[in-house]
Design a protein around this motif. Structure first.
Motif, PDB file in Angstrom:
ATOM      1  N   GLN A 294       0.733  -1.349  -0.060  1.00  0.00           N
ATOM      2  CA  GLN A 294       0.033   0.099   0.115  1.00  0.00           C
ATOM      3  C   GLN A 294       0.889   1.193   0.071  1.00  0.00           C
ATOM      4  O   GLN A 294       2.160   1.193   0.235  1.00  0.00           O
ATOM      5  N   SER A 295       0.304   2.330  -0.382  1.00  0.00           N
ATOM      6  CA  SER A 295       0.859   3.560  -0.349  1.00  0.00           C
ATOM      7  C   SER A 295       1.232   3.929   0.706  1.00  0.00           C
ATOM      8  O   SER A 295       0.616   3.775   1.741  1.00  0.00           O
ATOM      9  N   GLY A 296       2.487   4.461   1.185  1.00  0.00           N
ATOM     10  CA  GLY A 296       3.084   4.889   2.276  1.00  0.00           C
ATOM     11  C   GLY A 296       3.702   4.087   3.206  1.00  0.00           C
ATOM     12  O   GLY A 296       4.344   4.234   4.465  1.00  0.00           O
ATOM     13  N   SER A 297       3.851   2.763   2.512  1.00  0.00           N
ATOM     14  CA  SER A 297       4.834   1.597   3.071  1.00  0.00           C
ATOM     15  C   SER A 297       6.063   1.832   2.821  1.00  0.00           C
ATOM     16  O   SER A 297       6.692   2.493   1.975  1.00  0.00           O
ATOM     17  N   ASP A 298       6.937   1.543   4.016  1.00  0.00           N
ATOM     18  CA  ASP A 298       8.376   1.780   3.965  1.00  0.00           C
ATOM     19  C   ASP A 298       9.008   0.158   3.412  1.00  0.00           C
ATOM     20  O   ASP A 298       9.271  -0.342   4.257  1.00  0.00           O
ATOM     21  N   TRP A 299       9.166   0.422   2.023  1.00  0.00           N
ATOM     22  CA  TRP A 299       9.922  -0.668   1.458  1.00  0.00           C
ATOM     23  C   TRP A 299      10.793  -0.348   0.561  1.00  0.00           C
ATOM     24  O   TRP A 299      10.995   0.661   0.203  1.00  0.00           O
ATOM     25  N   PRO A 300      11.894  -0.983   0.393  1.00  0.00           N
ATOM     26  CA  PRO A 300      11.956  -2.200   1.423  1.00  0.00           C
ATOM     27  C   PRO A 300      12.495  -1.886   2.668  1.00  0.00           C
ATOM     28  O   PRO A 300      12.969  -0.881   2.942  1.00  0.00           O
ATOM     29  N   ILE A 301      12.422  -2.921   3.539  1.00  0.00           N
ATOM     30  CA  ILE A 301      12.793  -2.718   4.922  1.00  0.00           C
ATOM     31  C   ILE A 301      14.352  -2.437   5.113  1.00  0.00           C
ATOM     32  O   ILE A 301      15.080  -3.219   4.356  1.00  0.00           O
ATOM     33  N   SER A 302      14.842  -1.595   5.782  1.00  0.00           N
ATOM     34  CA  SER A 302      16.221  -1.193   5.920  1.00  0.00           C
ATOM     35  C   SER A 302      17.018  -2.663   6.419  1.00  0.00           C
ATOM     36  O   SER A 302      16.315  -3.459   7.334  1.00  0.00           O
ATOM     37  N   LEU A 303      18.186  -2.497   6.271  1.00  0.00           N
ATOM     38  CA  LEU A 303      19.078  -3.687   7.122  1.00  0.00           C
ATOM     39  C   LEU A 303      19.062  -3.570   8.420  1.00  0.00           C
ATOM     40  O   LEU A 303      19.280  -4.791   9.082  1.00  0.00           O
ATOM     41  N   ASN A 304      19.074  -2.457   9.318  1.00  0.00           N
ATOM     42  CA  ASN A 304      19.046  -2.238  10.525  1.00  0.00           C
ATOM     43  C   ASN A 304      17.581  -2.453  11.444  1.00  0.00           C
ATOM     44  O   ASN A 304      17.575  -2.774  12.313  1.00  0.00           O
ATOM     45  N   ASP A 305      16.580  -2.511  10.457  1.00  0.00           N
ATOM     46  CA  ASP A 305      15.167  -2.909  10.838  1.00  0.00           C
ATOM     47  C   ASP A 305      15.045  -4.323  11.270  1.00  0.00           C
ATOM     48  O   ASP A 305      14.371  -4.963  10.413  1.00  0.00           O
ATOM     49  N   ARG A 306      15.747  -4.908  12.022  1.00  0.00           N
ATOM     50  CA  ARG A 306      15.712  -6.490  12.397  1.00  0.00           C
ATOM     51  C   ARG A 306      14.241  -6.958  12.745  1.00  0.00           C
ATOM     52  O   ARG A 306      13.936  -7.924  12.449  1.00  0.00           O
ATOM     53  N   GLN A 307      13.646  -6.062  13.676  1.00  0.00           N
ATOM     54  CA  GLN A 307      12.442  -6.333  13.943  1.00  0.00           C
ATOM     55  C   GLN A 307      11.156  -6.855  13.124  1.00  0.00           C
ATOM     56  O   GLN A 307      10.543  -7.780  13.162  1.00  0.00           O
ATOM     57  N   ASN A 308      11.032  -5.754  12.254  1.00  0.00           N
ATOM     58  CA  ASN A 308      10.285  -5.761  11.074  1.00  0.00           C
ATOM     59  C   ASN A 308      10.640  -7.009  10.175  1.00  0.00           C
ATOM     60  O   ASN A 308       9.754  -7.654   9.481  1.00  0.00           O
ATOM     61  N   ALA A 309      12.012  -7.013   9.930  1.00  0.00           N
ATOM     62  CA  ALA A 309      12.343  -8.007   8.995  1.00  0.00           C
ATOM     63  C   ALA A 309      12.092  -9.183   9.452  1.00  0.00           C
ATOM     64  O   ALA A 309      11.743 -10.277   8.609  1.00  0.00           O
ATOM     65  N   LYS A 310      12.240  -9.541  10.819  1.00  0.00           N
ATOM     66  CA  LYS A 310      12.011 -10.965  11.281  1.00  0.00           C
ATOM     67  C   LYS A 310      10.371 -11.216  11.184  1.00  0.00           C
ATOM     68  O   LYS A 310       9.988 -12.261  10.756  1.00  0.00           O
ATOM     69  N   LYS A 311       9.559 -10.115  11.254  1.00  0.00           N
ATOM     70  CA  LYS A 311       8.102 -10.397  11.190  1.00  0.00           C
ATOM     71  C   LYS A 311       7.822 -10.599   9.489  1.00  0.00           C
ATOM     72  O   LYS A 311       6.883 -11.661   9.393  1.00  0.00           O
ATOM     73  N   LEU A 312       8.377  -9.797   9.001  1.00  0.00           N
ATOM     74  CA  LEU A 312       8.210 -10.100   7.339  1.00  0.00           C
ATOM     75  C   LEU A 312       8.453 -11.544   6.919  1.00  0.00           C
ATOM     76  O   LEU A 312       7.800 -12.186   6.319  1.00  0.00           O
ATOM     77  N   PHE A 313       9.619 -11.813   7.518  1.00  0.00           N
ATOM     78  CA  PHE A 313      10.519 -13.373   7.129  1.00  0.00           C
ATOM     79  C   PHE A 313       9.590 -14.306   7.783  1.00  0.00           C
ATOM     80  O   PHE A 313       9.288 -15.272   6.750  1.00  0.00           O
ATOM     81  N   GLU A 314       9.018 -14.266   8.857  1.00  0.00           N
ATOM     82  CA  GLU A 314       8.228 -14.999   9.325  1.00  0.00           C
ATOM     83  C   GLU A 314       7.049 -15.485   8.803  1.00  0.00           C
ATOM     84  O   GLU A 314       6.201 -16.595   8.560  1.00  0.00           O
TER      85      GLU A 314
END
Length: 372
Positions: A294-314
């Protein structure tokens, strides 16, 4: 009708009997007088057989009656198989001979099993197949199953067999152990002006999730593609739709691939990403699932944002979760006295009995009508 004994089919020549009976010359009791017969020259009477549709139908019904009766008898034959060794296709011959000699089953019948029709048994679930077809074997028979760990699958429960069962699994070789430790390859087709940022996000996946994944990046999708990422304001070209076999797409809102035929689905893993300014909606069609950014999404997730990266990966792992195989280990099961042979799923015996009764009734009705 896989449970039929071959010996019962020796009765098939009995189908010739109805044909011979109907081909016999029978004198009809019906006589009709012709008024012009007195003007004809005298001639000796002779019989001429005229086939009528009733005779043809009666012949077909009687042949079917005999055929189904033989098939029904063949489906309830007595147990006749003895000691048997069931070998997975492609097993090491030297190891197989060693295990057979160790079990003292050199004289036992050997049968192969695999998913192809080239094997004696077409099944990848050999233990389940044995439980379903245990009526093939005598109760005193011994069953020996040989194969690799990935060729013999465990059931949810141990099989209940009236015969003694022994399963021997070949231990994995050093080459197989090294192959198992090799990272799994995941093919990802990417179309974006921020390719480096997307690759960094998957590096964050490896740091936050599992590091045994090897991501193979593709310029265009093919049959191996598992994930398609379309990060562009342009519409997805037709060749991407036809060539891709991926079950999951990551799309921008302007990709134009999600239409009215797609239904929206709720995904708990994606809803938890909204706190990190990552808004994704999931849509489903008969072929694939689509994650719409959706518009306004912070994509792609930055390398330092491990918390959201883990959620997206799961969340991605839940979508791409494959069926886990639980390979068997060597074990021995004694004969179970309480084992009840399960009926075949296709209920062949019941279907044959119903057909036999129906055709017998039709044959009797047609015979009675013909006599009148």
């Amino acid at each position: 009708m896989s449970s039929m004994s071959a010996y019962w089919w020796l009765l098939l020549p009995l189908i010739i009997l109805p044909i011979m009976w109907l081909r016999q010359k029978r004198e009809s009791s019906l006589r009709q007088s012709l008024a012009t017969a007195k003007f004809l020259a005298a001639a000796s009477p002779h019989m001429v057989q005229v086939w009528r549709w009733q005779a043809w139908l009666l012949l077909i019904l009687r042949c079917l009656l005999l055929l189904i009766a033989i098939a029904y008898l063949a489906s309830i034959f007595m147990r006749w198989r003895g000691d048997t060794v069931l070998i997975a296709s492609g097993s090491d011959s030297a190891w197989v001979e060693q295990q057979i000699n160790a079990s003292k089953m050199q004289d036992a019948k050997r049968m192969s099993f695999c998913a192809n029709i080239s094997c004696d048994i077409q099944s990848t679930q050999i233990l389940y197949w044995l439980e379903q077809h245990q009526s093939w074997w005598k109760e005193s028979a011994r069953l020996l199953v040989l194969g690799d760990a990935n060729q013999i699958r465990l059931n949810a429960q141990s099989p209940q067999l009236a015969q003694a069962l022994e399963v021997k699994v070949r231990p994995p070789s050093n080459a197989n152990k090294q192959e198992k430790t090799k990272p799994a390859d995941h093919y990802i087709a990417l179309h974006s002006d921020r390719a480096a940022a997307w690759q960094h996000m998957f590096t964050a996946f490896a740091a936050a999730g599992r590091a045994d994944h090897n991501y193979v990046w593709q310029q265009a999708p093919d049959a191996q593609t598992e994930l398609v990422i379309w990060d562009s304001t342009q519409a997805v070209p037709q060749n991407w739709k036809t060539n891709s076999k991926a079950h999951l797409w990551w799309l921008s809102s302007s990709a134009g691939i999600v239409n009215d035929q797609a239904t929206e689905e709720k995904h708990p893993g994606l809803q938890s990403l909204a706190d990190g300014k990552t808004f994704i909606k999931q849509f489903k069609t008969a072929e694939s699932r689509y994650w719409l950014m959706q518009s306004g999404s912070d994509w792609p997730i930055s390398l330092n944002d491990r918390q959201n990266a883990k959620k997206l990966f799961e969340a991605w792992q839940v979508m791409s979760l494959k069926v886990q195989d639980y390979p068997a280990t060597s074990f021995t099961l004694p004969a179970s006295k309480n084992a009840i042979p399960l009926q075949q799923q296709e209920n062949t015996r019941d279907v044959l009995l119903v057909l036999l009764l129906c055709i017998f009734a039709l044959e009797r009705i047609l015979t009675h009508v013909g006599r009148r």
